[in-house]
Motif scaffolding. Structure first.
Motif, PDB file in Angstrom:
ATOM      1  N   GLU A  91       9.339  16.261   3.110  1.00 37.33           N
ATOM      2  CA  GLU A  91      11.366  15.169   2.644  1.00 37.33           C
ATOM      3  C   GLU A  91      11.486  15.430   0.987  1.00 37.33           C
ATOM      4  N   ALA A  92      12.465  14.690   0.697  1.00 41.27           N
ATOM      5  CA  ALA A  92      12.839  14.311  -0.743  1.00 41.27           C
ATOM      6  C   ALA A  92      13.592  13.571  -0.377  1.00 41.27           C
ATOM      7  N   LEU A  93      13.726  13.160  -1.779  1.00 42.33           N
ATOM      8  CA  LEU A  93      14.170  12.104  -2.600  1.00 42.33           C
ATOM      9  C   LEU A  93      15.335  12.086  -3.851  1.00 42.33           C
ATOM     10  N   LEU A  94      17.030  11.947  -3.309  1.00 38.78           N
ATOM     11  CA  LEU A  94      17.619  13.038  -4.417  1.00 38.78           C
ATOM     12  C   LEU A  94      18.564  11.029  -4.736  1.00 38.78           C
ATOM     13  N   PHE A  95      18.256  11.369  -6.023  1.00 40.70           N
ATOM     14  CA  PHE A  95      19.107  10.942  -6.956  1.00 40.70           C
ATOM     15  C   PHE A  95      20.625  11.740  -7.306  1.00 40.70           C
ATOM     16  N   PHE A  96      21.507  10.878  -7.015  1.00 43.45           N
ATOM     17  CA  PHE A  96      22.728  11.049  -7.490  1.00 43.45           C
ATOM     18  C   PHE A  96      23.479  10.875  -8.250  1.00 43.45           C
ATOM     19  N   GLU A  97      22.953   9.554  -8.965  1.00 45.08           N
ATOM     20  CA  GLU A  97      23.683   9.112  -9.970  1.00 45.08           C
ATOM     21  C   GLU A  97      22.662   8.072 -10.248  1.00 45.08           C
ATOM     22  N   HIS A  98      22.533   8.171 -11.598  1.00 46.61           N
ATOM     23  CA  HIS A  98      21.666   7.045 -12.212  1.00 46.61           C
ATOM     24  C   HIS A  98      20.159   8.698 -12.409  1.00 46.61           C
ATOM     25  N   HIS A  99      20.339   9.084 -12.927  1.00 48.25           N
ATOM     26  CA  HIS A  99      19.260   9.521 -12.906  1.00 48.25           C
ATOM     27  C   HIS A  99      17.583   8.844 -13.876  1.00 48.25           C
ATOM     28  N   GLU A 100      17.950   8.208 -14.989  1.00 46.21           N
ATOM     29  CA  GLU A 100      16.820   7.704 -15.117  1.00 46.21           C
ATOM     30  C   GLU A 100      16.226   7.472 -14.444  1.00 46.21           C
ATOM     31  N   LEU A 101      16.541   6.484 -13.045  1.00 43.02           N
ATOM     32  CA  LEU A 101      15.676   6.286 -12.303  1.00 43.02           C
ATOM     33  C   LEU A 101      14.113   7.100 -12.063  1.00 43.02           C
ATOM     34  N   LEU A 102      14.801   8.239 -11.878  1.00 43.99           N
ATOM     35  CA  LEU A 102      13.714   9.481 -11.261  1.00 43.99           C
ATOM     36  C   LEU A 102      12.582   8.447 -11.713  1.00 43.99           C
ATOM     37  N   GLU A 103      12.260   8.411 -13.112  1.00 42.01           N
ATOM     38  CA  GLU A 103      10.812   8.211 -13.458  1.00 42.01           C
ATOM     39  C   GLU A 103      10.443   7.468 -13.013  1.00 42.01           C
ATOM     40  N   THR A 104      10.768   6.869 -12.732  1.00 40.37           N
ATOM     41  CA  THR A 104      10.406   5.250 -11.733  1.00 40.37           C
ATOM     42  C   THR A 104      10.006   5.517 -10.697  1.00 40.37           C
ATOM     43  N   ALA A 105      10.691   6.340 -10.122  1.00 38.73           N
ATOM     44  CA  ALA A 105      10.952   6.649  -8.805  1.00 38.73           C
ATOM     45  C   ALA A 105       9.690   7.495  -8.512  1.00 38.73           C
ATOM     46  N   GLU A 106       9.473   8.291  -9.588  1.00 37.81           N
ATOM     47  CA  GLU A 106       8.011   8.765  -9.922  1.00 37.81           C
ATOM     48  C   GLU A 106       6.564   8.505 -10.025  1.00 37.81           C
ATOM     49  N   ARG A 107       6.751   6.936 -10.850  1.00 36.46           N
ATOM     50  CA  ARG A 107       5.951   6.711 -10.403  1.00 36.46           C
ATOM     51  C   ARG A 107       5.190   5.867  -9.280  1.00 36.46           C
ATOM     52  N   HIS A 108       6.515   5.291  -8.880  1.00 35.41           N
ATOM     53  CA  HIS A 108       6.193   4.589  -7.210  1.00 35.41           C
ATOM     54  C   HIS A 108       5.678   6.191  -6.861  1.00 35.41           C
ATOM     55  N   ARG A 109       5.608   6.799  -6.766  1.00 36.20           N
ATOM     56  CA  ARG A 109       5.368   8.044  -5.840  1.00 36.20           C
ATOM     57  C   ARG A 109       3.592   8.066  -6.188  1.00 36.20           C
ATOM     58  N   LYS A 110       3.698   8.396  -8.162  1.00 37.85           N
ATOM     59  CA  LYS A 110       2.165   8.494  -8.330  1.00 37.85           C
ATOM     60  C   LYS A 110       1.128   7.855  -7.569  1.00 37.85           C
ATOM     61  N   ARG A 111       1.617   5.962  -7.697  1.00 40.10           N
ATOM     62  CA  ARG A 111       1.340   4.998  -7.783  1.00 40.10           C
ATOM     63  C   ARG A 111       0.838   4.401  -5.929  1.00 40.10           C
ATOM     64  N   SER A 112       1.577   5.604  -5.462  1.00 34.94           N
ATOM     65  CA  SER A 112       1.011   4.955  -3.591  1.00 34.94           C
ATOM     66  C   SER A 112       0.553   6.533  -3.014  1.00 34.94           C
ATOM     67  N   GLY A 113      -0.126   7.568  -4.406  1.00 36.48           N
ATOM     68  CA  GLY A 113      -0.506   8.076  -3.600  1.00 36.48           C
ATOM     69  C   GLY A 113       0.015   9.480  -3.045  1.00 36.48           C
ATOM     70  N   HIS A 114       1.124   9.198  -2.976  1.00 36.19           N
ATOM     71  CA  HIS A 114       2.401  10.962  -2.452  1.00 36.19           C
ATOM     72  C   HIS A 114       2.484  11.398  -3.737  1.00 36.19           C
ATOM     73  N   LEU A 115       1.693  12.247  -4.852  1.00 35.98           N
ATOM     74  CA  LEU A 115       2.153  13.075  -5.733  1.00 35.98           C
ATOM     75  C   LEU A 115       0.754  14.188  -5.380  1.00 35.98           C
ATOM     76  N   LEU A 116       1.782  15.152  -4.265  1.00 35.31           N
ATOM     77  CA  LEU A 116       0.526  15.851  -4.088  1.00 35.31           C
ATOM     78  C   LEU A 116       0.268  16.867  -4.576  1.00 35.31           C
ATOM     79  N   SER A 117      -1.197  17.274  -5.098  1.00 34.48           N
ATOM     80  CA  SER A 117      -1.680  18.172  -6.016  1.00 34.48           C
ATOM     81  C   SER A 117      -0.830  19.862  -6.369  1.00 34.48           C
TER      82      SER A 117
END
Length: 343
Positions: free
Chosen positions: A213-239
């Motif tokens: 799957e993919a989460l797409l940001f069309f606006e407010h690209h600065e939110l990507l870092e927050t989303a990436e931290r949620h992904r990491k902290r929730s165990g969804h950043l696959l190696s």
């Protein structure tokens, strides 16, 4: 011969996607989405959606939805969605969990669709009590809907306009986004950011991919870092994220995703026509994509199941069933289903 119409989650991986996985499996690659496939996602999806798009690959739709909403809503925020939305009924409180207490507010609407009036009323009901009330934070719309219907572009635009006028973030749950785009015959851009969606949970697993799957940001690209931290902290950043990203690239290449979705939609349309002609069974909702909800007697559905036809009996009902058609559903399987229903 058994025929499975329970869910498009149960379909196999499309051959073209599987072949790309085998290619990605050659040699080593950098980990944690720093591989060559993951780094091509922004460019590929920006071209597909005709606007600069930031892409966060992820393995499940529930995680994509929950992370999107947690990224834009504070713990005291309200997220509006349809009363039958997947985030409300089928994600075991994941958005609230990821969002540290954000609240989902269901909005009623026929055939799985929210309309502007009830949405505006729901937003208004959440305002005006200062720190004592939740703050309207986001609107999540499902396309195609959980009822198998599809929002027309004008419907989406009117809905998102209500939210955006209030400064509310806008999200689209696109678990079956390909089926919706194929049904509308429009560009992906038209039924997403051009209609007002700022974020899209882009589904692929139901339509030919394997846990991609993919989460797409069309606006407010600065939110990507927050989303990436949620992904990491929730165990969804696959190696080994390369295996997710390689699938996504193969999926959207040369319009494969739409070819697969059109096939699924066509099989559903054939079955829907048969139901309309049936002397007893009837369609519960208009059929817009690849899901068909059938209202029939409990006895009729029991007899159908006894003929090795697999489907999803809707929770709380013995006379309502959902039939889902996938990219791998064959003409023979659909004919078998129609013949088994009789009439």
């Amino acid at each position: 011969m058994a025929a499975n119409f329970r869910s498009d989650n149960e379909t196999p991986v499309a051959p073209q996607v599987w072949a790309r996985l085998e290619e990605a499996n050659q040699g080593t690659a950098w980990a944690y989405a720093e591989d060559q496939w993951s780094e091509r996602l922004d460019e590929a999806f920006s071209e597909l959606f005709e606007t600069k798009t930031r892409v966060m690959p992820i393995a499940t739709g529930t995680a994509a939805n929950a992370i999107a909403l947690a990224t834009v809503s504070p713990p005291w925020g309200t997220v509006f969605c349809h009363r039958d939305a997947h985030i409300y009924c089928d994600e075991s409180g994941a958005p609230e969990f990821y969002g540290n207490g954000l609240r989902l507010v269901p909005v009623h609407g026929e055939h799985g669709k929210i309309t502007p009036g009830p949405l505006a009323d729901a937003i208004h009901a959440s305002e005006g009590h200062g720190v004592h009330s939740y703050v309207p934070a986001a609107l999540s719309v499902t396309q195609s809907t959980e009822s198998g219907t599809v929002y027309e572009l004008a419907e989406l635009e009117a809905l998102y306009q209500v939210a955006l006028a209030k400064g509310i973030s806008t999200h689209m749950d696109g678990a079956r986004f390909g089926n919706a785009v194929a049904a509308l015959g429009c560009s992906p851009a038209d039924t997403s950011w051009r209609s007002g969606a700022q974020m899209l949970s882009f589904g692929a697993s139901k339509n030919g991919c394997m846990a991609a799957e993919a989460l797409l940001f069309f606006e407010h690209h600065e939110l990507l870092e927050t989303a990436e931290r949620h992904r990491k902290r929730s165990g969804h950043l696959l190696s080994k994220m390369r295996y997710v990203s390689a699938q996504l690239l193969a999926y959207i290449e040369n319009g494969l995703w739409l070819d697969l979705a059109r096939h699924a939609n066509q099989q559903a349309a054939v079955f829907a026509s048969a139901v309309e002609a049936h002397p007893e069974a009837q369609l519960e909702f208009p059929v817009g994509a690849n899901e068909v909800f059938v209202r029939w007697s409990a006895q009729g559905l029991e007899q159908l199941a006894s003929k090795d036809i697999q489907f999803h009996l809707w929770p709380g009902h013995d006379d309502l069933a959902r039939f889902v058609f996938g990219h791998s559903t064959t003409d023979e399987e659909t004919s078998l289903l129609i013949d088994a229903m009789g009439g």
